[in-house]
Design a protein around this motif. Structure first.
Motif, PDB file in Angstrom:
ATOM      1  N   ALA A 110      -9.183  53.410 -82.270  1.00  0.00           N
ATOM      2  CA  ALA A 110      -9.159  52.048 -82.808  1.00  0.00           C
ATOM      3  C   ALA A 110      -7.779  51.418 -82.744  1.00  0.00           C
ATOM      4  CB  ALA A 110      -9.661  52.046 -84.246  1.00  0.00           C
ATOM      5  N   GLU A 111      -6.909  51.949 -81.906  1.00  0.00           N
ATOM      6  CA  GLU A 111      -5.548  51.419 -81.810  1.00  0.00           C
ATOM      7  C   GLU A 111      -5.229  51.026 -80.375  1.00  0.00           C
ATOM      8  OE1 GLU A 111      -0.954  52.659 -83.034  1.00  0.00           O
ATOM      9  OE2 GLU A 111      -2.498  54.204 -82.819  1.00  0.00           O
ATOM     10  N   ILE A 112      -4.605  49.874 -80.215  1.00  0.00           N
ATOM     11  CA  ILE A 112      -4.116  49.457 -78.905  1.00  0.00           C
ATOM     12  C   ILE A 112      -2.762  50.119 -78.695  1.00  0.00           C
ATOM     13  CG2 ILE A 112      -3.488  47.505 -77.448  1.00  0.00           C
ATOM     14  CD1 ILE A 112      -6.500  47.755 -78.285  1.00  0.00           C
ATOM     15  N   VAL A 113      -2.610  50.776 -77.532  1.00  0.00           N
ATOM     16  CA  VAL A 113      -1.402  51.570 -77.293  1.00  0.00           C
ATOM     17  C   VAL A 113      -0.528  51.017 -76.171  1.00  0.00           C
ATOM     18  CG1 VAL A 113      -2.416  53.683 -78.208  1.00  0.00           C
ATOM     19  CG2 VAL A 113      -2.694  53.140 -75.770  1.00  0.00           C
ATOM     20  N   GLY A 114      -0.971  49.972 -75.470  1.00  0.00           N
ATOM     21  CA  GLY A 114      -0.126  49.415 -74.421  1.00  0.00           C
ATOM     22  C   GLY A 114      -0.863  48.429 -73.544  1.00  0.00           C
ATOM     23  N   LEU A 115      -0.103  47.780 -72.686  1.00  0.00           N
ATOM     24  CA  LEU A 115      -0.631  46.775 -71.773  1.00  0.00           C
ATOM     25  C   LEU A 115      -0.151  47.057 -70.360  1.00  0.00           C
ATOM     26  CD1 LEU A 115       0.336  43.608 -73.885  1.00  0.00           C
ATOM     27  CD2 LEU A 115      -1.861  44.814 -73.953  1.00  0.00           C
ATOM     28  N   ASP A 116      -1.028  46.821 -69.389  1.00  0.00           N
ATOM     29  CA  ASP A 116      -0.617  46.829 -67.985  1.00  0.00           C
ATOM     30  C   ASP A 116      -0.221  45.405 -67.610  1.00  0.00           C
ATOM     31  OD1 ASP A 116      -1.364  49.451 -68.017  1.00  0.00           O
ATOM     32  OD2 ASP A 116      -3.103  49.213 -66.701  1.00  0.00           O
ATOM     33  N   VAL A 117       0.928  45.268 -66.966  1.00  0.00           N
ATOM     34  CA  VAL A 117       1.462  43.953 -66.597  1.00  0.00           C
ATOM     35  C   VAL A 117       1.705  43.926 -65.098  1.00  0.00           C
ATOM     36  CG1 VAL A 117       3.335  42.298 -66.983  1.00  0.00           C
ATOM     37  CG2 VAL A 117       2.567  43.759 -68.863  1.00  0.00           C
ATOM     38  N   ALA A 118       1.266  42.838 -64.441  1.00  0.00           N
ATOM     39  CA  ALA A 118       1.418  42.718 -62.990  1.00  0.00           C
ATOM     40  C   ALA A 118       2.013  41.366 -62.629  1.00  0.00           C
ATOM     41  CB  ALA A 118       0.069  42.892 -62.298  1.00  0.00           C
ATOM     42  N   CYS A 119       2.818  41.355 -61.567  1.00  0.00           N
ATOM     43  CA  CYS A 119       3.367  40.122 -61.007  1.00  0.00           C
ATOM     44  C   CYS A 119       2.698  39.865 -59.663  1.00  0.00           C
ATOM     45  CB  CYS A 119       4.876  40.240 -60.801  1.00  0.00           C
ATOM     46  SG  CYS A 119       5.816  40.636 -62.287  1.00  0.00           S
ATOM     47  N   LEU A 120       2.538  38.612 -59.319  1.00  0.00           N
ATOM     48  CA  LEU A 120       1.961  38.274 -58.022  1.00  0.00           C
ATOM     49  C   LEU A 120       2.830  38.771 -56.873  1.00  0.00           C
ATOM     50  CD1 LEU A 120       0.600  34.683 -58.723  1.00  0.00           C
ATOM     51  CD2 LEU A 120      -0.761  36.698 -58.146  1.00  0.00           C
ATOM     52  N   SER A 121       4.102  38.995 -57.139  1.00  0.00           N
ATOM     53  CA  SER A 121       5.012  39.484 -56.100  1.00  0.00           C
ATOM     54  C   SER A 121       4.884  40.985 -55.870  1.00  0.00           C
ATOM     55  CB  SER A 121       6.456  39.146 -56.482  1.00  0.00           C
ATOM     56  OG  SER A 121       6.748  39.619 -57.777  1.00  0.00           O
ATOM     57  N   GLY A 122       4.072  41.661 -56.692  1.00  0.00           N
ATOM     58  CA  GLY A 122       3.807  43.072 -56.461  1.00  0.00           C
ATOM     59  C   GLY A 122       4.317  44.029 -57.516  1.00  0.00           C
ATOM     60  N   GLN A 123       5.281  43.611 -58.333  1.00  0.00           N
ATOM     61  CA  GLN A 123       5.789  44.520 -59.356  1.00  0.00           C
ATOM     62  C   GLN A 123       4.714  44.816 -60.404  1.00  0.00           C
ATOM     63  OE1 GLN A 123       7.361  41.817 -58.273  1.00  0.00           O
ATOM     64  NE2 GLN A 123       9.579  42.103 -58.156  1.00  0.00           N
ATOM     65  N   ARG A 124       4.810  46.025 -60.957  1.00  0.00           N
ATOM     66  CA  ARG A 124       3.936  46.428 -62.057  1.00  0.00           C
ATOM     67  C   ARG A 124       4.813  46.932 -63.196  1.00  0.00           C
ATOM     68  NH1 ARG A 124       1.113  44.035 -59.167  1.00  0.00           N
ATOM     69  NH2 ARG A 124      -0.972  44.565 -58.390  1.00  0.00           N
ATOM     70  N   HIS A 125       4.510  46.466 -64.414  1.00  0.00           N
ATOM     71  CA  HIS A 125       5.271  46.859 -65.588  1.00  0.00           C
ATOM     72  C   HIS A 125       4.306  47.303 -66.684  1.00  0.00           C
ATOM     73  CE1 HIS A 125       8.562  44.965 -63.488  1.00  0.00           C
ATOM     74  NE2 HIS A 125       8.038  43.754 -63.624  1.00  0.00           N
ATOM     75  N   THR A 126       4.859  47.745 -67.799  1.00  0.00           N
ATOM     76  CA  THR A 126       4.064  48.072 -68.974  1.00  0.00           C
ATOM     77  C   THR A 126       4.674  47.381 -70.184  1.00  0.00           C
ATOM     78  OG1 THR A 126       5.373  50.076 -69.404  1.00  0.00           O
ATOM     79  CG2 THR A 126       3.343  50.326 -68.094  1.00  0.00           C
ATOM     80  N   ALA A 127       3.846  47.136 -71.190  1.00  0.00           N
ATOM     81  CA  ALA A 127       4.334  46.546 -72.439  1.00  0.00           C
ATOM     82  C   ALA A 127       3.743  47.326 -73.606  1.00  0.00           C
ATOM     83  CB  ALA A 127       3.949  45.080 -72.528  1.00  0.00           C
ATOM     84  N   LYS A 128       4.576  47.554 -74.611  1.00  0.00           N
ATOM     85  CA  LYS A 128       4.128  48.325 -75.761  1.00  0.00           C
ATOM     86  C   LYS A 128       4.713  47.738 -77.034  1.00  0.00           C
ATOM     87  CE  LYS A 128       3.681  53.053 -77.503  1.00  0.00           C
ATOM     88  NZ  LYS A 128       3.942  54.493 -77.255  1.00  0.00           N
ATOM     89  N   ALA A 129       3.885  47.700 -78.088  1.00  0.00           N
ATOM     90  CA  ALA A 129       4.330  47.152 -79.366  1.00  0.00           C
ATOM     91  C   ALA A 129       3.525  47.810 -80.486  1.00  0.00           C
ATOM     92  CB  ALA A 129       4.146  45.638 -79.398  1.00  0.00           C
ATOM     93  N   ALA A 130       3.950  47.547 -81.715  1.00  0.00           N
ATOM     94  CA  ALA A 130       3.175  48.011 -82.861  1.00  0.00           C
ATOM     95  C   ALA A 130       1.931  47.151 -83.052  1.00  0.00           C
ATOM     96  CB  ALA A 130       4.035  47.986 -84.125  1.00  0.00           C
ATOM     97  N   ARG A 131       2.064  45.847 -82.729  1.00  0.00           N
ATOM     98  CA  ARG A 131       0.947  44.916 -82.873  1.00  0.00           C
ATOM     99  C   ARG A 131       0.934  43.948 -81.692  1.00  0.00           C
ATOM    100  NH1 ARG A 131       2.113  42.749 -88.809  1.00  0.00           N
ATOM    101  NH2 ARG A 131       4.221  43.014 -88.012  1.00  0.00           N
ATOM    102  N   TYR A 132      -0.251  43.388 -81.447  1.00  0.00           N
ATOM    103  CA  TYR A 132      -0.450  42.505 -80.297  1.00  0.00           C
ATOM    104  C   TYR A 132      -1.259  41.285 -80.735  1.00  0.00           C
ATOM    105  CZ  TYR A 132       0.499  46.941 -77.859  1.00  0.00           C
ATOM    106  OH  TYR A 132       1.040  48.130 -77.435  1.00  0.00           O
ATOM    107  N   VAL A 133      -0.967  40.146 -80.098  1.00  0.00           N
ATOM    108  CA  VAL A 133      -1.762  38.930 -80.302  1.00  0.00           C
ATOM    109  C   VAL A 133      -2.163  38.395 -78.934  1.00  0.00           C
ATOM    110  CG1 VAL A 133      -1.816  36.563 -81.172  1.00  0.00           C
ATOM    111  CG2 VAL A 133      -0.616  38.342 -82.478  1.00  0.00           C
TER     112      VAL A 133
END
Length: 500
Positions: free
Chosen positions: A212-235
């Protein structure tokens, strides 16, 4: 702290914060502004750049159709891409700045309207509406109606017996379509706070959870890079269609009870100019005194004619407004109305104004946003399919509301109203606004809503949804002010959680 182009980060960069806001539109910006200078480190992930760009906009492309009983289906494939803006500031780039709160009736559970009722009252929302008005630098909307002392702005005498009242509308300058310099300052200066970072061109493609917990996000750029995002809370605040798209693409997050994406509601207007065979949608006003309260000569604060809870209960209808305007012969859509007004004025017998009608779109589980797995965007995300459906009650309700206003005008001696649109033509002549509501509706019961009254996703302890997708019912008012009021309320909740 900064506004950073995510394309300039090294591939696989981690983005970490106490709170991640997905979406840099009006809701995401307002929330960040409320938290600016505080103890929380806040990151905004915005899919677009500083300005509207065709490559980013193309990510919105999808398919759509409008349906209504007794009317031919209306293809609506352009709507998913044309009704939104993917850039910092979101649809504020094209918003006209019109502001109004929802009416008390909109929050009420009305026995004659299925799925109506909000888990918060209009009275409880008043302080948040006040703060939203202050943010947008417009006059506040008091809960109690205020009489007008200006002789040029006197209301029609419809309220006491019939429940039709002057509902105020105001305009904010913080719109790309009104004052771009003011809007640019609104959408950027908050990022100067030491605890705020905005990432542009940062597309969230998946929300990852563990139980029941969100642990991260997959992030992508149109230019091809891929990143991750992590926080205690998300909106999540990317709009009434994209909120659904991302949740569904994240293993159907929030859809345990098959409510996600359902109850799509929109705002449309109905009007028609006359011709040799039919009158247009016009109002003949008996008085010769100015109608500045309803149809000012210049764009600015005014009132529409609204239907309060008394009128709705009597007519067994939903919310309804009639917006009056001055018809002109230079406008091809109002030539006939203007000519009729000229004939009447020539006799010294009152005045003619055009009007357009709006009726509440009732919550309908068959009106929905779904994913189209056979068509994907350039990031590999499934495109959306919008099936915008009116139920058996919607059009009869519109016609009863129009008839009720016509009766009130006639009985009061204030005027006459013409309605000349056959029911089987209503869908074809309707004009849709950029308002997407209801698809992640709020309810205290998880079997009846996607988010709880605090806007927390029922299925995740640390994930919230903001925007008009949480509206249980649509009302008639432009949704921006209510979106911001709910954001103020959410900001207070997040602050309380922080200190606990």
């Amino acid at each position: 702290m900064a506004i950073i182009d995510a394309r300039t980060l090294p591939d696989a960069s981690p983005i970490e914060a106490d709170l991640v806001i997905i979406g840099g539109g009006m809701a995401g910006i307002a929330l960040a502004r409320e938290l600016a200078g505080g103890p929380l480190q806040v990151a905004i992930l915005e899919s677009g750049g500083m300005e509207i760009d065709g490559e980013n906009q193309a990510l919105y492309a999808g398919s759509g159709v409008q349906r209504a009983p007794g009317n031919p289906d209306r293809p609506f494939d352009d709507y998913p891409i044309q009704s939104r803006v993917r850039a910092l500031g979101g649809s504020g780039h094209v918003w006209g700045g019109k502001c109004a709160p929802l009416d008390p009736a909109d929050f009420a559970e009305r026995a004659w309207i299925r799925h109506s009722g909000w888990p918060v009252t209009r009275e409880a929302m008043q302080p948040y509406y006040d703060r939203a008005c202050d943010l947008l630098e417009i006059a506040r909307f008091p809960l109690e109606r205020q009489p007008s002392t200006d002789p040029a702005r006197q209301p029609l005498a419809l309220d006491a017996a019939d429940g039709f009242f002057p509902a105020p509308r105001a305009f904010s300058k913080f719109s790309g379509g009104v004052d771009k310099a003011a809007f640019d300052a609104f959408r950027t200066r908050f990022a100067e706070a030491p605890n705020i970072t905005v990432y542009l061109h940062a597309n969230v493609t998946k929300i990852r959870r563990r139980d029941a917990e969100i642990v991260g996000l997959d992030v992508a750029c149109l230019s091809g890079q891929r990143h991750t995002a992590k926080a205690a809370r998300y909106v999540l605040a990317v709009g009434g269609i994209e909120n659904v798209r991302l949740l569904m693409a994240s293993e159907n997050l929030g859809n345990r009870h098959d409510l996600l994406g359902r109850f799509f509601q929109g705002h449309v207007t109905y009007s028609a100019d006359g011709d040799a065979e039919a009158e247009g949608t016009a109002v003949t006003i008996s008085r010769d005194t100015p109608m500045e309260l309803y149809a000012p000569a210049k764009r600015g604060a005014h009132c529409v004619i609204g239907a309060d809870l008394q009128a709705q209960a009597r007519l067994k209808t939903g919310n309804f407004t009639a917006t009056l305007f001055r018809a002109t012969t230079t406008n091809p859509d109002t030539k006939a109305i203007a000519r009729a007004g000229g004939r009447l004025a020539g006799r010294g017998d009152g005045q003619v104004l055009g009007y357009f009608a709006m009726a509440e779109h009732f919550p309908n589980p068959e009106s929905r946003v779904t994913l189209d797995p056979d068509h994907k965007d350039s990031l590999g995300m499934p495109r959306v399919r919008l099936t915008w459906v009116y139920g058996e009650q919607d059009y009869p309700d519109l016609e009863r509301s129009v008839a009720g206003l016509a009766d009130a005008l006639g009985a009061s001696g204030e005027g006459r109203l013409c309605w000349s649109i056959p029911r089987d033509k209503l869908l074809a002549i309707s004009s849709a606004s950029r308002h997407h509501m209801g698809t992640t509706r709020m309810h205290a019961d998880p079997t009846k809503g996607v988010v709880d009254p605090d806007l927390r996703l029922h299925e995740a302890s640390n994930f919230y949804v903001a925007g008009s997708s949480v509206f249980p019912t649509s009302g008639i008012a432009n949704p921006t002010l209510t979106i911001l009021a709910l954001v103020m309320r959410l900001a207070d909740h997040l602050k309380r959680e922080t200190v606990q």
